[in-house]
Design an enzyme around this catalytic site. Structure first.
Site, PDB file in Angstrom:
ATOM      1  N   SER A 145       2.126   4.449 -15.143  1.00  0.00           N
ATOM      2  CA  SER A 145       1.457   3.297 -15.825  1.00  0.00           C
ATOM      3  C   SER A 145       1.441   3.490 -17.097  1.00  0.00           C
ATOM      4  O   SER A 145       1.153   4.621 -17.741  1.00  0.00           O
ATOM      5  CB  SER A 145       0.176   3.238 -15.287  1.00  0.00           C
ATOM      6  OG  SER A 145      -0.658   2.014 -15.931  1.00  0.00           O
ATOM      7  N   TYR A 159      -8.640   6.186 -13.725  1.00  0.00           N
ATOM      8  CA  TYR A 159      -7.252   5.925 -12.980  1.00  0.00           C
ATOM      9  C   TYR A 159      -6.127   6.309 -14.119  1.00  0.00           C
ATOM     10  O   TYR A 159      -5.176   6.765 -13.580  1.00  0.00           O
ATOM     11  CB  TYR A 159      -7.090   4.395 -12.871  1.00  0.00           C
ATOM     12  CG  TYR A 159      -5.936   3.727 -12.527  1.00  0.00           C
ATOM     13  CD1 TYR A 159      -5.335   3.591 -11.419  1.00  0.00           C
ATOM     14  CD2 TYR A 159      -5.177   2.861 -13.632  1.00  0.00           C
ATOM     15  CE1 TYR A 159      -4.174   3.038 -11.259  1.00  0.00           C
ATOM     16  CE2 TYR A 159      -3.913   2.536 -13.698  1.00  0.00           C
ATOM     17  CZ  TYR A 159      -3.387   2.574 -12.289  1.00  0.00           C
ATOM     18  OH  TYR A 159      -2.165   2.015 -12.094  1.00  0.00           O
TER      19      TYR A 159
HETATM   20  P1  NAP Z   1      -0.897  -2.887  -4.700  1.00  0.00           P
HETATM   21  O1  NAP Z   1      -0.318  -4.201  -4.544  1.00  0.00           O
HETATM   22  O2  NAP Z   1      -2.394  -2.700  -4.703  1.00  0.00           O
HETATM   23  O3  NAP Z   1      -0.273  -2.058  -3.531  1.00  0.00           O
HETATM   24  C1  NAP Z   1      -0.567  -0.539  -3.324  1.00  0.00           C
HETATM   25  C2  NAP Z   1      -0.093  -0.323  -1.933  1.00  0.00           C
HETATM   26  O4  NAP Z   1      -0.342   1.263  -1.971  1.00  0.00           O
HETATM   27  C3  NAP Z   1      -0.884  -0.756  -0.968  1.00  0.00           C
HETATM   28  O5  NAP Z   1       0.036  -1.496  -0.003  1.00  0.00           O
HETATM   29  C4  NAP Z   1      -1.527   0.335  -0.308  1.00  0.00           C
HETATM   30  O6  NAP Z   1      -1.445   0.396   1.315  1.00  0.00           O
HETATM   31  C5  NAP Z   1      -0.675   1.566  -0.878  1.00  0.00           C
HETATM   32  N1  NAP Z   1      -1.547   2.603  -0.683  1.00  0.00           N
HETATM   33  C6  NAP Z   1      -2.787   2.843  -1.386  1.00  0.00           C
HETATM   34  N2  NAP Z   1      -3.076   4.136  -1.198  1.00  0.00           N
HETATM   35  C7  NAP Z   1      -2.313   4.706  -0.318  1.00  0.00           C
HETATM   36  C8  NAP Z   1      -2.411   6.101   0.406  1.00  0.00           C
HETATM   37  N3  NAP Z   1      -3.119   6.946   0.047  1.00  0.00           N
HETATM   38  N4  NAP Z   1      -1.439   6.419   1.136  1.00  0.00           N
HETATM   39  C9  NAP Z   1      -0.484   5.155   1.445  1.00  0.00           C
HETATM   40  N5  NAP Z   1      -0.214   4.107   1.043  1.00  0.00           N
HETATM   41  C10 NAP Z   1      -1.650   3.970   0.139  1.00  0.00           C
HETATM   42  O7  NAP Z   1      -0.552  -2.126  -5.976  1.00  0.00           O
HETATM   43  P2  NAP Z   1       0.558  -2.454  -6.936  1.00  0.00           P
HETATM   44  O8  NAP Z   1       0.190  -3.006  -8.264  1.00  0.00           O
HETATM   45  O9  NAP Z   1       2.030  -2.829  -5.949  1.00  0.00           O
HETATM   46  O10 NAP Z   1       0.975  -0.911  -7.259  1.00  0.00           O
HETATM   47  C11 NAP Z   1       1.955   0.110  -7.111  1.00  0.00           C
HETATM   48  C12 NAP Z   1       1.903   1.072  -8.019  1.00  0.00           C
HETATM   49  O11 NAP Z   1       1.933   0.631  -9.334  1.00  0.00           O
HETATM   50  C13 NAP Z   1       0.562   1.810  -8.051  1.00  0.00           C
HETATM   51  O12 NAP Z   1       0.854   3.546  -8.268  1.00  0.00           O
HETATM   52  C14 NAP Z   1       0.012   1.352  -9.055  1.00  0.00           C
HETATM   53  O13 NAP Z   1      -0.903   2.298  -9.990  1.00  0.00           O
HETATM   54  C15 NAP Z   1       1.225   1.420 -10.295  1.00  0.00           C
HETATM   55  N6  NAP Z   1       0.999   0.154 -11.332  1.00  0.00           N
HETATM   56  C16 NAP Z   1       0.661  -1.102 -11.119  1.00  0.00           C
HETATM   57  C17 NAP Z   1       0.505  -1.934 -12.097  1.00  0.00           C
HETATM   58  C18 NAP Z   1       0.040  -3.464 -11.917  1.00  0.00           C
HETATM   59  O14 NAP Z   1      -0.362  -3.881 -12.953  1.00  0.00           O
HETATM   60  N7  NAP Z   1       0.004  -3.857 -10.986  1.00  0.00           N
HETATM   61  C19 NAP Z   1       0.500  -1.425 -13.460  1.00  0.00           C
HETATM   62  C20 NAP Z   1       0.862  -0.149 -13.463  1.00  0.00           C
HETATM   63  C21 NAP Z   1       1.256   0.733 -12.581  1.00  0.00           C
HETATM   64  P3  NAP Z   1      -2.037  -0.497   2.279  1.00  0.00           P
HETATM   65  O15 NAP Z   1      -2.330  -1.839   1.901  1.00  0.00           O
HETATM   66  O16 NAP Z   1      -1.592  -0.172   3.609  1.00  0.00           O
HETATM   67  O17 NAP Z   1      -3.662   0.187   2.266  1.00  0.00           O
END
Ligand code: NAP
Length: 250
Positions: A145, A159
């Site tokens: 991130s 985080y």
């Molecule tokens: P999201 O919509 O919240 O999706 C995260 C997914 O991770 C969920 O489907 C959840 O599964 C799964 N998860 C969480 N903990 C887990 C674990 N211990 N084992 C297996 N699965 C797990 O998030 P997103 O925004 O797509 O983020 C994806 C990645 O991008 C993350 O690493 C996040 O830090 C990074 N990121 C996001 C942003 C942003 O602005 N969105 C920015 C920078 C980086 P369940 O639903 O089944 O629990």
């Protein structure tokens, strides 16, 4: 016969992971969708991708637990074949607070999901991809991130620090396995429209911050997936230890 490419995308029932799984199936990969709790979302994505002709499985595993990671990779060995692409994407965000309000339970929870989980999945992938273990090579993309650069003051420094650890993991591991046929890179998204911001306690966070983003908008999950899939592909064959920032100029 050409060997089919096999990918594992952790946390891919929704968000950036789901967009990546969709794109990978479009590129001919067999894909393992991993989820932690939302079986319905993961299985519905699996069904959608199977209808498009993909070879896809959905596997429940909390990547912060070592035994569940080992079982996840064993299941992929058995059902799809040896993994050649890993996207470490599963991550969590906890409600916004200053550091002086954080306790050890919260900090350890974040680190076990966002850091230990990535390490364990990298370990299992390397054991299958590296020429040291008789593997045919492969590529790993860690989803970090821009928070690793900004530190997220006033929101979630814990985080941000987990993502700093992922940057170090990416750099170190990329060199460790560079001569063993394994490439390791990272993407650093900025402000992407997913449900994660609601988990952080502010569903409209991107709208609040929009004016401070040079491109004046949040990103779409597909815009992150495109970079991940490129880093996994042979088109990126000389790219390792690299970071692609996807944050609208931030
Ligand atoms: P999201 O919509 O919240 O999706 C995260 C997914 O991770 C969920 O489907 C959840 O599964 C799964 N998860 C969480 N903990 C887990 C674990 N211990 N084992 C297996 N699965 C797990 O998030 P997103 O925004 O797509 O983020 C994806 C990645 O991008 C993350 O690493 C996040 O830090 C990074 N990121 C996001 C942003 C942003 O602005 N969105 C920015 C920078 C980086 P369940 O639903 O089944 O629990």
């Amino acid at each position: 016969m050409l060997q089919e490419k096999v990918a594992i995308v952790t946390g891919s029932g929704r968000g950036i992971g789901a967009a990546t799984a969709r794109l990978l199936v479009g590129q001919g990969y067999a894909v393992c969708i991993n989820y932690r709790s939302n079986r319905k979302a993961a299985e519905s994505l699996r069904d959608e991708l199977e209808q498009r002709g993909g070879r896809v499985i959905a596997v429940e595993a909390d990547v912060s637990y070592e035994n569940q990671v080992v079982e996840l990779f064993n299941r992929v060995d058995h059902d799809l074949g040896r993994v050649s692409a890993l996207v470490n994407n599963a991550g969590i965000l906890l409600p916004q607070m200053r550091l002086d309000q954080m306790d050890a339970v919260r900090i350890n929870h974040l680190f076990s999901s966002n850091v230990t989980g990535y390490f364990l999945c990298c370990r299992e992938a390397v054991k299958r991809m590296s020429s040291l273990y008789g593997g045919a090579g492969g590529a790993i993309v860690n989803v970090s991130s821009v928070a690793s650069r900004t530190g997220s003051p006033g929101e979630y420094i814990d985080y941000a620090a987990t993502k700093g650890a992922i940057d170090s993991l990416t750099r170190g591991l990329s060199v460790e396995v560079a001569n063993e046929g394994v490439r390791v890179n990272a993407v650093r998204p900025g402000f992407i429209d997913t449900q994660m911001h609601a988990d952080g306690g502010e569903p409209n966070r991107i709208e609040r911050l929009r004016k401070a983003i040079p491109m004046q908008r949040g990103g779409r999950v597909e815009e992150i997936a495109e970079a991940i899939v490129w880093l996994l592909s042979d088109a990126a064959s000389y790219t390792t230890g690299s970071f692609i920032d996807l944050a609208g100029g931030k």
